[in-house]
Scaffold this active site. Structure first.
Site, PDB file in Angstrom:
ATOM      1  CE1 TYR A  85      82.420   7.165  58.264  1.00 24.41           C
ATOM      2  CE2 TYR A  85      82.139   8.571  56.352  1.00 24.41           C
ATOM      3  CZ  TYR A  85      81.600   7.798  57.340  1.00 24.41           C
ATOM      4  OH  TYR A  85      80.247   7.630  57.424  1.00 24.41           O
ATOM      5  CG  ASP A 139      74.395  13.142  63.047  1.00 24.62           C
ATOM      6  OD1 ASP A 139      73.733  13.552  64.012  1.00 24.62           O
ATOM      7  OD2 ASP A 139      75.624  13.288  62.943  1.00 24.62           O
TER       8      ASP A 139
END
Lengths: 89, 376
Positions: B123, B238
């Site tokens: 991020y 994931d």
């Protein structure tokens, strides 16, 4: 994958019955028949395609890691080894 | 029971439950009580990726061309995901490791948390590219009411379990007064907290990311913010494997394949587990309203996003025996599947054909038939 000579029938309850075509997973076959099955990973680890197996046997070409119940299968990584009856939700 | 980093009790770890048995001593994987966790570790490690491998430079131009309402949607989602992964990057370690009794589960939790930290770092990678000073975005996460409300609900179950575990490890079972409040510590009470916490984590991994994933992929459908979309695909892959692990844990308990007391608790707290999931669904719908309160974006609106949350919730709730409470039966966003398919995930050139490469894996089985049409 076993090399069986017979043609297996796939009965999708409430949809139709069709012949299993040997290349591809059960999920590929369902998609060819335009039957909508939810999927994500197509590798057996997410469980999105979890489907009820009412009758018959399947075998896995990838070790399925996702959780599924004893009466369920993961169509993305299995193939039928007998005539089967399944219920897609 | 006081925690020890290396228990010298010579226990048979194959006879231990997943949680609240003896602490793990030898990190050995030659034999496993629940082999699934070892398989999940291998799969997760084969998915290793680094944010820097994904080129996000084109996204800056795309971002500048977005409308204000689209910018709000994009940035708010990144903030929310940053919050989720901030929690998930540390909490499974802090809450679960002190009470785990199986080496394969211990390593799975560490692997899981480690991947959440990769997500957190990604991020920063995305935001650093979009803004000269991404600091304001991060600063807003702890003051934004919409995000704080969700943070409170998610961290509550972890915090309850962590606190009670600390009391148990320092003072043992019994009644203890801390800060004027009396707490009753029993193994049963600890296990209940653990069960609720695991349900909350499962709901988080199952649906809390999906409103934001849908928006990201809706931008990608318009060929916008594609670098970001590549990263989110890796994250989604994931998260799917993390969800698989919590579904296994909950089902191992419920079906009596681990700790028999946990099977009783699963039965006893089924309504509370359902309520945790339903609350998460409700919050995700509220989040969709918040995203679209300044205007919508092409290809997506609040209604369809709420239907998608219900659709996903049906699937994920039935996987842990909570039924399918919502009426929606067909996928309202079928194109989402393409983005969540692991074969469409690309990272480094060496992986351009198959995303999960396992180094050194060789198929050593060659039958005579394989050479059938070979002639000299």
């Amino acid at each position: 994958m076993s090399d069986k000579k017979e043609c297996f029938e796939i009965n999708v309850i409430g949809h139709k019955t069709f012949q299993y075509v040997k290349n591809g997973s059960l999920l590929d076959n369902l998609e060819q028949q335009k039957i909508e099955v939810h999927y994500h990973c197509r590798e057996g680890f997410c469980g999105a395609c979890r489907t009820k197996l009412v009758r018959g046997e399947v075998e896995y070409n990838t070790d399925p890691l996702a959780y599924f119940d004893d009466d369920e299968i993961l169509p993305c990584c299995c193939v039928p080894t007998s005539d089967i009856e399944i219920k897609v939700t | 029971m006081k925690y020890t980093t290396f228990s010298q009790t010579n226990n048979d770890h194959l006879a231990e439950p997943m949680f609240f048995g003896n602490p793990v001593n030898v990190a050995r994987y030659d034999q496993q009580k629940h082999v699934i966790f070892e398989k999940l570790i291998e799969k997760q490690i084969s998915f290793f990726w680094r944010p820097e491998e994904v080129d996000v430079s084109k996204d800056r131009l795309d971002f500048q061309a977005l409308t204000d309402s689209e910018k709000h949607i994009f940035i708010s989602n990144l903030k929310y995901q940053t919050l989720l992964d901030s929690i998930q990057g540390r909490s499974p370690n802090i809450a679960f490791l002190p009470i785990i009794s199986l080496p394969e589960l211990e390593t799975w939790v560490e692997t899981w948390s480690f991947f959440e930290t990769i997500h957190s770092r990604s991020y920063t990678h995305i935001l650093r590219n979009l803004f000269t000073n991404p600091g304001e975005i991060f600063d807003d996460i702890v003051v934004n009411d919409e995000i704080k409300r969700r943070a409170g609900d998610i961290s509550k179950y972890y915090d309850d379990l962590i606190f009670l575990t600390q009391l148990w490890q320092t003072q043992g079972e019994g009644k203890h007064v801390v800060g004027g409040i009396e707490y009753t510590v029993t193994t049963r009470e600890l296990k209940k907290k653990l069960y609720l916490c695991m349900n909350s984590v499962n709901a988080l991994e199952a649906i809390r990311f999906y409103v934001s994933f849908a928006c990201t992929f809706a931008f990608a459908e318009r060929e916008l913010m594609e670098g970001n979309s590549k990263i989110i695909r890796l994250i989604a892959r994931d998260e799917n494997i993390h969800l698989t692990s919590t579904q296994h844990i909950l089902n191992l308990w419920a079906k009596g394949k681990d700790d028999p007391e946990m099977a009783e608790i699963a039965e006893e707290l089924k309504d509370e587990a359902t309520a945790i999931f339903m609350q998460a669904v409700e919050q995700e719908k509220q989040w969709a309203s918040y995203l679209f309160d300044q205007g919508s974006m092409i290809g997506l609106n609040k209604e369809i996003l709420c239907q998608y949350v219900e659709y996903i919730a049906n699937h994920r709730m039935s996987a842990i025996g909570l039924g399918q409470p919502f009426e929606v039966t067909s996928n309202p966003l079928p194109w989402m599947n393409n983005y969540l398919n692991s074969d469409n995930v690309q990272v480094a050139p060496q992986e351009s054909e198959i995303s999960s490469y396992l180094v050194g894996q060789i198929d050593a089985e060659v039958s005579a038939d394989d050479l059938g049409d070979f002639e000299l």
